[in-house]
Design an enzyme around this catalytic site. Sequence first.
Site, PDB file in Angstrom:
ATOM      1  N   ARG A   1       0.886  -1.040  -0.183  1.00  0.00           N
ATOM      2  CA  ARG A   1       0.007   0.199   0.193  1.00  0.00           C
ATOM      3  C   ARG A   1       1.040   1.272  -0.058  1.00  0.00           C
ATOM      4  O   ARG A   1       0.532   2.156  -0.649  1.00  0.00           O
ATOM      5  CB  ARG A   1      -0.893  -0.026   1.185  1.00  0.00           C
TER       6      ARG A   1
ATOM      7  N   ASN B   1     -10.370  -4.170  -1.006  1.00  0.00           N
ATOM      8  CA  ASN B   1     -10.349  -3.306  -1.963  1.00  0.00           C
ATOM      9  C   ASN B   1      -9.640  -3.603  -3.352  1.00  0.00           C
ATOM     10  O   ASN B   1      -8.450  -4.333  -2.937  1.00  0.00           O
ATOM     11  CB  ASN B   1      -9.730  -1.948  -1.068  1.00  0.00           C
TER      12      ASN B   1
ATOM     13  N   CYS C   1     -18.752  -2.105   1.315  1.00  0.00           N
ATOM     14  CA  CYS C   1     -17.895  -0.984   1.975  1.00  0.00           C
ATOM     15  C   CYS C   1     -18.577  -0.051   2.978  1.00  0.00           C
ATOM     16  O   CYS C   1     -20.069  -0.438   3.182  1.00  0.00           O
ATOM     17  CB  CYS C   1     -17.744  -0.210   0.581  1.00  0.00           C
TER      18      CYS C   1
ATOM     19  N   HIS D   1     -16.872   3.939  -3.627  1.00  0.00           N
ATOM     20  CA  HIS D   1     -15.937   4.928  -3.698  1.00  0.00           C
ATOM     21  C   HIS D   1     -16.338   6.034  -4.520  1.00  0.00           C
ATOM     22  O   HIS D   1     -15.525   6.814  -4.849  1.00  0.00           O
ATOM     23  CB  HIS D   1     -14.687   4.562  -3.559  1.00  0.00           C
TER      24      HIS D   1
ATOM     25  N   TYR E   1     -14.686  10.095  -0.966  1.00  0.00           N
ATOM     26  CA  TYR E   1     -13.718   9.685  -2.137  1.00  0.00           C
ATOM     27  C   TYR E   1     -13.923  10.835  -2.890  1.00  0.00           C
ATOM     28  O   TYR E   1     -13.184  11.039  -3.864  1.00  0.00           O
ATOM     29  CB  TYR E   1     -13.622   8.486  -2.495  1.00  0.00           C
TER      30      TYR E   1
HETATM   31  C1  G6P Z   1     -12.552   3.371   4.132  1.00  0.00           C
HETATM   32  C2  G6P Z   1     -12.937   2.765   2.920  1.00  0.00           C
HETATM   33  C3  G6P Z   1     -12.435   1.230   3.160  1.00  0.00           C
HETATM   34  C4  G6P Z   1     -10.973   1.495   3.334  1.00  0.00           C
HETATM   35  C5  G6P Z   1     -10.643   2.252   4.800  1.00  0.00           C
HETATM   36  C6  G6P Z   1      -9.177   2.590   4.631  1.00  0.00           C
HETATM   37  O1  G6P Z   1     -13.366   4.122   4.973  1.00  0.00           O
HETATM   38  O2  G6P Z   1     -14.217   2.731   2.859  1.00  0.00           O
HETATM   39  O3  G6P Z   1     -12.585   0.943   1.839  1.00  0.00           O
HETATM   40  O4  G6P Z   1     -10.333   0.117   3.402  1.00  0.00           O
HETATM   41  O5  G6P Z   1     -11.167   3.366   4.734  1.00  0.00           O
HETATM   42  O6  G6P Z   1      -8.877   2.931   6.110  1.00  0.00           O
HETATM   43  P1  G6P Z   1      -7.319   2.927   6.728  1.00  0.00           P
HETATM   44  O7  G6P Z   1      -7.530   3.002   8.182  1.00  0.00           O
HETATM   45  O8  G6P Z   1      -6.959   1.440   6.250  1.00  0.00           O
HETATM   46  O9  G6P Z   1      -6.645   3.930   5.816  1.00  0.00           O
END
Ligand code: G6P
Length: 438
Positions: free
Chosen positions: A96, A150, A172, A202, A256
């Site tokens: 990531r 995702n 989601c 998103h 998003y």
């Molecule tokens: C969100 C999304 C998710 C995503 C997450 C990431 O709210 O809907 O799809 O995985 O945030 O969160 P993080 O804490 O991993 O940045």
Amino acid sequence: MSKGVKIVTIGGGSSYTPELVEGFINRYEEFPVSELWLVDVEAGREKLDIVGNLAKRMVKKAGLPMAIHLTLDRKEALKGADFVTTQFRVGLLDARAKDERIPAKHGVIGQETNGPGGLFKGLRTIPVILDIIQDMEEHCPNAWLVNFTNPAGMVTEAVFRHTSFRKIVGLCNVPIGMEMGIAKLLEVDHSRIRIDFAGLNHMVYGLDVYQDGVSVKDKVIDMLSNPEHSSFVKNIDGQGWEVEFIRGLEALTCPYHMYYYKTDEMLKKSIESYEKGETRAEVVMKLEKELFELYKDPDLAIKPPQLAERGGAYYSDAAVRLITSIYNDKRDIQPVNTMNNGAIASVPSDSAVEVSCVITKEGPIPISVGDIPVAARGLVQQIKSFEIISTDAAVTGDYDKAMLAMTINPLVPSDVVAKKILDEMLEDHKEFLPRFFD
Ligand code: G6P
């Protein structure tokens, strides 16, 4: 007495697992899980042990006969499953960080779902999802797959486009997060708020919002333009909208959308965090370390409140209410990712959309909305094309298709920049992209 339900969670070592376990515990009466199998890969073994032991303590404290199994053997786990959930991250958080950092280095927002990062997350994830489906067809052909991994929209699209498997629902936490956030703004309980959702994952819009069945859309739109308004999810740092913009749009945006309608501000923030070594992946790495330290505590037997600092808050609520409704044929309304089937006129009928659905034991039935506002159609279609081409690239390992997907992404300014990002990311993610390199 009916036998209990067998759940298999792939990516069971995820820090989010206590969310899911809490959800199953809270709904045990209407959804009696007798076995929960947490599956991971060798690289996730330590996390699986730590979080799995916490899950065992949580179930014991709740006094429920829910057996927790920890395993690295996916096929064995899948035998006879009723529901399979997927929440894995190929390449863990290091991957990531690359998804976010490489585009930022070239002056582009990485965005790990709908941006260039999303393309690469899709390229790594889709072949694994297709393998899981093959295993499911062999070992648990009647099970439902509920996917949280995702990019959830792209993953659902890939399954519809490249397999004949149809028992998948993509899920989601953004819709539930929007409902919760709006309930908070209106100072009412979440149960009194309902939003009509339509769009893509998103990239979803709230076409109307109701409090006790009466539309409060205009009031909410004014509230969303307050500069103090946050994005509703912890992972996106954005401020309120220009009120004329959302009034004109006549729909609620999702968090998003900040990347697409406030691109320069969000880009500035992305570059700043890249330069400080504080991209979201890097922030989450620190958070995860702290979480796993907490999870190790033998006296801890509940989901610790610190987990709410992750962007996926409320995901257990969304997940368990969905699975419970399929199991009990509840026919209530929930927003999920499923096949469009004509619900949104301007998106292909056989494509994946995120839309309010009636949830039945045969799966979600999308509620027809007519269409999304004309102002939103172009962006939605562009992202849909990006998803379609990305899935084709993921399945074929075709460089030209990956290049096309990268170039048409709205966050990428030109084919020249696309190629630079693509080449660097392909090289850096080589290990997890066998279809491009074998
Ligand atoms: C969100 C999304 C998710 C995503 C997450 C990431 O709210 O809907 O799809 O995985 O945030 O969160 P993080 O804490 O991993 O940045």
